[in-house]
Design an enzyme around this catalytic site. Structure first.
Site, mmCIF file in Angstrom:
data_model
loop_
_atom_site.group_PDB
_atom_site.id
_atom_site.type_symbol
_atom_site.label_atom_id
_atom_site.label_comp_id
_atom_site.label_asym_id
_atom_site.label_seq_id
_atom_site.Cartn_x
_atom_site.Cartn_y
_atom_site.Cartn_z
ATOM 1 N N GLN A 37 -37.851 48.472 -7.163
ATOM 2 C CA GLN A 37 -39.298 48.333 -7.382
ATOM 3 C C GLN A 37 -39.691 48.948 -8.734
ATOM 4 O OE1 GLN A 37 -42.595 48.991 -4.411
ATOM 5 N NE2 GLN A 37 -42.601 51.020 -5.304
ATOM 6 N N ARG A 41 -41.365 55.126 6.552
ATOM 7 C CA ARG A 41 -40.737 54.410 7.672
ATOM 8 C C ARG A 41 -39.840 55.318 8.516
ATOM 9 N NH1 ARG A 41 -41.001 49.780 3.938
ATOM 10 N NH2 ARG A 41 -42.189 48.144 4.988
ATOM 11 N N LYS A 99 -36.896 56.462 -5.171
ATOM 12 C CA LYS A 99 -36.387 55.978 -3.877
ATOM 13 C C LYS A 99 -36.408 54.446 -3.836
ATOM 14 C CE LYS A 99 -36.392 55.660 0.833
ATOM 15 N NZ LYS A 99 -37.189 54.489 0.957
ATOM 16 N N GLY A 148 -49.868 54.899 1.740
ATOM 17 C CA GLY A 148 -50.333 55.892 2.699
ATOM 18 C C GLY A 148 -49.226 56.482 3.547
ATOM 19 N N TYR A 149 -49.647 57.195 4.599
ATOM 20 C CA TYR A 149 -48.752 57.985 5.448
ATOM 21 C C TYR A 149 -47.940 58.909 4.532
ATOM 22 C CZ TYR A 149 -47.139 59.081 10.064
ATOM 23 O OH TYR A 149 -46.915 59.736 11.249
ATOM 24 N N LEU A 150 -48.693 59.644 3.718
ATOM 25 C CA LEU A 150 -48.103 60.416 2.623
ATOM 26 C C LEU A 150 -47.197 61.531 3.139
ATOM 27 C CD1 LEU A 150 -51.205 60.783 0.252
ATOM 28 C CD2 LEU A 150 -49.533 58.913 0.391
ATOM 29 N N GLU A 203 -43.876 64.453 1.603
ATOM 30 C CA GLU A 203 -43.547 65.353 0.497
ATOM 31 C C GLU A 203 -43.087 64.577 -0.758
ATOM 32 O OE1 GLU A 203 -43.540 68.706 -1.502
ATOM 33 O OE2 GLU A 203 -44.491 68.408 0.443
ATOM 34 N N GLY A 204 -42.510 63.388 -0.551
ATOM 35 C CA GLY A 204 -42.118 62.566 -1.708
ATOM 36 C C GLY A 204 -43.351 62.131 -2.497
ATOM 37 N N HIS A 205 -44.401 61.700 -1.781
ATOM 38 C CA HIS A 205 -45.654 61.336 -2.467
ATOM 39 C C HIS A 205 -46.268 62.575 -3.121
ATOM 40 C CE1 HIS A 205 -45.553 58.176 0.818
ATOM 41 N NE2 HIS A 205 -45.650 57.435 -0.264
#
Ligand code: PAF
Length: 288
Positions: free
Chosen positions: A154, A188, A150, A32-34, A36-38
């Site tokens: 992961q 973040r 990014k 969440g806290y989307l 432009e990358g999302h």
């Protein structure tokens, strides 16, 4: 304007019902806290799939005891807007009890690529990531799943898990979206003031300095690393965790290979916020 077709679903049953009859399904897993990358991940999924699911779940199992779970930014209205604009069909927003009901006792642990770097600095983090990502894959059963470069390590952990456990999903890595300054977008970043964001650009400057040293012929990992350190030491606010050049298996070697998977990664705490970033060592791919 938010897409009129975007639906929020909260339970596995609603999710299955929302996806019934869907053709090729794309999943964009997020906390969440989307930003432009999302949105870039969602747009890519939209272009390649018939139905796009965005999951929004702040996964407690990937946060250490002293990390920022309690204050991790959350804003579902904003997430609906960003996901709808980018073309998602379903937003899956389960609560913690849905994902980890009483008695829940299973963990997915990926070895190898998960062990150095973030794995050392954040023990248990990748177990939490692998566990929730596999659960999301089983719930959504996507044909393709989209992850940002990014979080390079992961991405490597998820790829390894999918290969090792024969999970029938194609993993798509999408390049990092940056502010005009070069700062990598991250949820973040919300912890930083505009002035602090300006200072945090030093991380991407250091990565570029390493790229430039490689472009100038540097192949010795220690001297490449030094090129980045020369930048990072210019700001005493940088509390460096690691700056390293690794191969596709997350191994640091004495000399870098002519391999497009070679990557320079940085993690540092600035203004009390842990930030990570990475770039390919050779932006144009394999050097001649
Ligand atoms: O990258 C993230 O936002 C999270 O680690 C993920 C993949 C959604 C798992 O919680």
């Amino acid at each position: 304007m938010t897409s009129v077709t975007l639906r929020v679903v909260e339970t596995p049953a609603e999710l299955r019902q929302g996806l019934s009859g869907a053709g090729r399904v794309g999943l964009v897993p997020t906390m969440g806290y989307l930003h432009e990358g999302h949105a870039a991940l969602i747009r890519r999924a939209r272009a390649e799939c018939d139905a796009v699911v965005v999951s929004v779940f702040v996964n407690p199992r990937q946060f250490g005891a002293n990390e920022d779970l309690g204050r991790y930014p959350r804003d579902l209205e904003r997430d609906l807007h960003v996901a709808g604009e980018a073309g998602a069909d379903l937003l899956f927003h389960p609560d913690v009890e849905t994902m980890y009901p009483p008695g829940y006792a299973s963990t997915v642990s990926v070895g190898g690529v998960s062990e150095p770097l973030e794995g050392t600095s954040r023990p248990g983090h990748f177990d939490g990531v692998a566990t929730v990502v596999l659960k999301l894959f089983n719930l959504v059963q996507p044909h393709q799943a989209y992850f940002g470069e990014k979080d390079w390590q992961q991405l490597a952990v998820v790829r390894r898990m999918v290969r090792d456990l024969n999970v029938p999903v194609e993993i798509v890595g999408v390049p990092t979206v940056r502010e005009a300054s070069g700062l990598a977008l991250s949820s973040r970043n919300a912890y930083l003031t505009p002035e602090q964001r300006g200072r945090a650009v030093i991380l991407s400057r250091a990565l570029r300095a390493v790229q430039e040293a490689a472009a100038a012929g540097g192949r010795d990992t220690a001297s490449l690393r030094q090129a980045g350190l020369n930048v990072l030491t210019q700001d005493p606010e940088v509390d460096l965790d690691y700056l390293t050049v690794v191969d596709g298996d997350m191994h640091e070697r004495g000399r870098v290979e002519n391999d497009p998977m070679t990557r320079v990664l940085v993690a540092a705490r600035m203004f009390g916020v842990r930030l990570i970033d990475n770039l390919p060592l050779w932006p144009e791919g394999d050097p001649a």
